[in-house]
Design a protein around this motif. Sequence first.
Motif, PDB file in Angstrom:
ATOM      1  N   THR A  87      37.247  40.309  40.899  1.00  0.00           N
ATOM      2  CA  THR A  87      36.361  39.867  39.829  1.00  0.00           C
ATOM      3  C   THR A  87      34.953  39.563  40.329  1.00  0.00           C
ATOM      4  OG1 THR A  87      38.257  38.905  38.677  1.00  0.00           O
ATOM      5  CG2 THR A  87      36.078  38.194  37.961  1.00  0.00           C
ATOM      6  N   ASN A  88      34.833  38.939  41.489  1.00  0.00           N
ATOM      7  CA  ASN A  88      33.514  38.513  41.964  1.00  0.00           C
ATOM      8  C   ASN A  88      32.632  39.673  42.443  1.00  0.00           C
ATOM      9  OD1 ASN A  88      35.346  38.779  44.182  1.00  0.00           O
ATOM     10  ND2 ASN A  88      33.850  37.744  45.485  1.00  0.00           N
ATOM     11  N   THR A  89      33.244  40.847  42.680  1.00  0.00           N
ATOM     12  CA  THR A  89      32.452  41.996  43.137  1.00  0.00           C
ATOM     13  C   THR A  89      32.632  43.222  42.242  1.00  0.00           C
ATOM     14  OG1 THR A  89      34.241  42.771  44.591  1.00  0.00           O
ATOM     15  CG2 THR A  89      32.617  41.266  45.550  1.00  0.00           C
ATOM     16  N   ARG A  90      33.372  43.103  41.157  1.00  0.00           N
ATOM     17  CA  ARG A  90      33.780  44.276  40.374  1.00  0.00           C
ATOM     18  C   ARG A  90      32.585  45.046  39.821  1.00  0.00           C
ATOM     19  NH1 ARG A  90      37.598  42.026  37.401  1.00  0.00           N
ATOM     20  NH2 ARG A  90      39.096  42.586  39.013  1.00  0.00           N
ATOM     21  N   TYR A  91      31.655  44.359  39.186  1.00  0.00           N
ATOM     22  CA  TYR A  91      30.507  45.047  38.600  1.00  0.00           C
ATOM     23  C   TYR A  91      29.671  45.714  39.694  1.00  0.00           C
ATOM     24  CZ  TYR A  91      27.005  45.686  34.849  1.00  0.00           C
ATOM     25  OH  TYR A  91      26.157  46.214  33.903  1.00  0.00           O
ATOM     26  N   SER A  92      29.367  44.964  40.753  1.00  0.00           N
ATOM     27  CA  SER A  92      28.538  45.497  41.838  1.00  0.00           C
ATOM     28  C   SER A  92      29.189  46.706  42.494  1.00  0.00           C
ATOM     29  CB  SER A  92      28.304  44.418  42.902  1.00  0.00           C
ATOM     30  OG  SER A  92      27.666  43.295  42.373  1.00  0.00           O
ATOM     31  N   ALA A  93      30.428  46.535  42.941  1.00  0.00           N
ATOM     32  CA  ALA A  93      31.104  47.586  43.693  1.00  0.00           C
ATOM     33  C   ALA A  93      31.316  48.829  42.838  1.00  0.00           C
ATOM     34  CB  ALA A  93      32.444  47.070  44.224  1.00  0.00           C
ATOM     35  N   ARG A 107      48.376  34.208  42.886  1.00  0.00           N
ATOM     36  CA  ARG A 107      48.839  32.868  43.212  1.00  0.00           C
ATOM     37  C   ARG A 107      48.272  32.413  44.555  1.00  0.00           C
ATOM     38  NH1 ARG A 107      54.134  33.282  41.678  1.00  0.00           N
ATOM     39  NH2 ARG A 107      54.819  33.955  43.717  1.00  0.00           N
ATOM     40  N   LYS A 108      48.182  33.344  45.492  1.00  0.00           N
ATOM     41  CA  LYS A 108      47.659  33.002  46.807  1.00  0.00           C
ATOM     42  C   LYS A 108      46.191  32.637  46.730  1.00  0.00           C
ATOM     43  CE  LYS A 108      50.706  35.570  49.915  1.00  0.00           C
ATOM     44  NZ  LYS A 108      50.774  36.690  50.881  1.00  0.00           N
ATOM     45  N   ARG A 109      45.459  33.381  45.943  1.00  0.00           N
ATOM     46  CA  ARG A 109      44.012  33.213  45.918  1.00  0.00           C
ATOM     47  C   ARG A 109      43.550  32.078  45.006  1.00  0.00           C
ATOM     48  NH1 ARG A 109      40.874  37.375  47.990  1.00  0.00           N
ATOM     49  NH2 ARG A 109      41.982  38.219  49.776  1.00  0.00           N
ATOM     50  N   ASN A 110      44.389  31.669  44.076  1.00  0.00           N
ATOM     51  CA  ASN A 110      43.942  30.690  43.090  1.00  0.00           C
ATOM     52  C   ASN A 110      44.748  29.398  43.117  1.00  0.00           C
ATOM     53  OD1 ASN A 110      41.867  32.247  41.249  1.00  0.00           O
ATOM     54  ND2 ASN A 110      43.465  33.685  41.788  1.00  0.00           N
ATOM     55  N   LYS A 111      46.002  29.450  42.704  1.00  0.00           N
ATOM     56  CA  LYS A 111      46.817  28.247  42.649  1.00  0.00           C
ATOM     57  C   LYS A 111      48.196  28.538  43.211  1.00  0.00           C
ATOM     58  CE  LYS A 111      44.522  26.298  38.596  1.00  0.00           C
ATOM     59  NZ  LYS A 111      44.704  25.726  37.253  1.00  0.00           N
ATOM     60  N   GLU A 121      33.582  29.355  36.447  1.00  0.00           N
ATOM     61  CA  GLU A 121      34.063  27.972  36.501  1.00  0.00           C
ATOM     62  C   GLU A 121      34.519  27.607  37.907  1.00  0.00           C
ATOM     63  OE1 GLU A 121      37.112  27.796  33.595  1.00  0.00           O
ATOM     64  OE2 GLU A 121      35.735  27.956  31.891  1.00  0.00           O
ATOM     65  N   LYS A 122      35.164  28.544  38.572  1.00  0.00           N
ATOM     66  CA  LYS A 122      35.601  28.295  39.952  1.00  0.00           C
ATOM     67  C   LYS A 122      34.398  28.227  40.884  1.00  0.00           C
ATOM     68  CE  LYS A 122      39.850  30.831  39.122  1.00  0.00           C
ATOM     69  NZ  LYS A 122      40.516  32.136  39.328  1.00  0.00           N
ATOM     70  N   ALA A 133      37.658  36.781  32.127  1.00  0.00           N
ATOM     71  CA  ALA A 133      37.810  36.803  33.585  1.00  0.00           C
ATOM     72  C   ALA A 133      36.548  36.307  34.276  1.00  0.00           C
ATOM     73  CB  ALA A 133      38.150  38.215  34.062  1.00  0.00           C
ATOM     74  N   PHE A 134      35.376  36.717  33.786  1.00  0.00           N
ATOM     75  CA  PHE A 134      34.135  36.279  34.412  1.00  0.00           C
ATOM     76  C   PHE A 134      33.879  34.802  34.133  1.00  0.00           C
ATOM     77  CE2 PHE A 134      29.505  35.773  34.698  1.00  0.00           C
ATOM     78  CZ  PHE A 134      29.293  36.265  35.972  1.00  0.00           C
TER      79      PHE A 134
END
Length: 497
Positions: free
Chosen positions: A391-397, A16-20, A245-246, A239-240
């Motif tokens: 989500t934005n770093t999951r594959y890389s990390a 909720r903090k990070r999105n809406k 979209e964001k 999720a991706f």
Amino acid sequence: MKDSMESHTSHIKFWRKRNKPELTLDDITIVDRKMLNRAVGAAALGNAMEWFDFGVYSFLAVTIGHVFFPSGSASAQLIATFATFAAAFLIRPLGGLVFGPLGDKIGRQKVLAFTMIMMAIGTFSIGLIPSYSSIGIAAPILLLVARLVQGFSTGGEYGGAATFIAEYSTDKRRGFMGSWLEFGTLGGYLLGAGLVTGLTAFITPQQLLDWGWRIPFYIAAPLGLFGLYIRLKLEETPAFQKHMEKQEQIEDNKPRQTLFEMLRKYWRPMLQCIGLVLLFNVSNYMLTSYMPSYLTSVLGLSELSGLMLIMVVMFIMMPMTLLLGFWNDRLGRKPVLLAGAVGLIVLSIPALMLIGQGGIVGVFCGLMLLGVLHTFFSGTMPSALPALFTTNTRYSALAIGFNISVSLFGGTTPLITSWLVSETGSVMVPAYYLMGAALIGAITVFTLKETARKPLIGSAPAVENKEEAKKLLKKIRLRKKKREDEDASLSNNTPTQ
């Protein structure tokens, strides 16, 4: 259901903090069951393809040593074979550095399709290489090149496959769905081992040395094409898709996070990933890659007996992995992982003592003990590891952390263990090695936060149907109202100065 809803609400604060500021029904991901099953199948098939090669290579280690390395002591040939095996793991972090960021930038599905065909080409190529007696030193060099191609592609495979399943799964069943990835691992390994066992049983040792060993590697081509077809039919994870979209709403001139910034920001979960993977892969490669040769070269069992025993253990481990996946959704990831680590610390020496007796029953019981303990990790890691990252770093990390750990500790396990046994003369070295890995793993588990039945970090809750989404939303709103009422009550009861 009640416990599941409560775990959702306890984890929703970050989302909720990070999105809406307020969660709505549209924010909750409703997972398409058919697409989920296809995603799990495609990811597991890729892992099966990877481990088909490992099974073949491990079970043919002695034969490959004779084919590609000059004649000498059997121990020297075996160590050279495992050195070539380990070399592929040294390049895996480079593959992770390339494919991981690509997976976070262009999508998981595209990268996984490419790694599939690259793995198939590398494996198929091994079957085409002439022997040392035919082309001399060029033979082991070409073998090394083929292994490096495999290692580079594999650098983007496991992290991507685990991410793909985790992001497609519902929060309540992520452990069980993730365990199918390791079911594919065991299935691929068993297929490779079964082929080698069949060849060993039905052709002469000389025929196996002359041409029979090549057959399993040729099978990689049709397997790879089939896997590529399946993966190309998949859609990107929910999720991706939401993450992209964001991203489109963010200003174009906003700089993208660099690899160094990601490592600096997420150093803690990265270290946790390395510690967990160390535990997972030392246990894995000790059983699947080193034990076939250990039984033959160190204990003196016949190749056929050793292969058959490990195949039976692998077969029993397959349903057990799914069972542990089912239970870690209910008991939690941490208790299951900790139980496996403590079990290795306590039972590694008894297991190796049973194996060291040399009798068929004792060897089987010792191998089965190690196999059962490994399922605590194989059934849990595919869901525990992706939950460490956003989500934005999951594959890389995950790709980077996983492959660094595999390269340094997992893939080198057969080589280091072979060398230590040869140098010390102690057949108990594998037990001590397992205990050390288990101790590091147990310490790592203590630092984790429980993630079972909770949304992935940075993602909305994921449920099976609209009715479950409505119940979850109602539960969240009731808890929010209760907190607001409690805050109001505390405020009214606060004495004025």
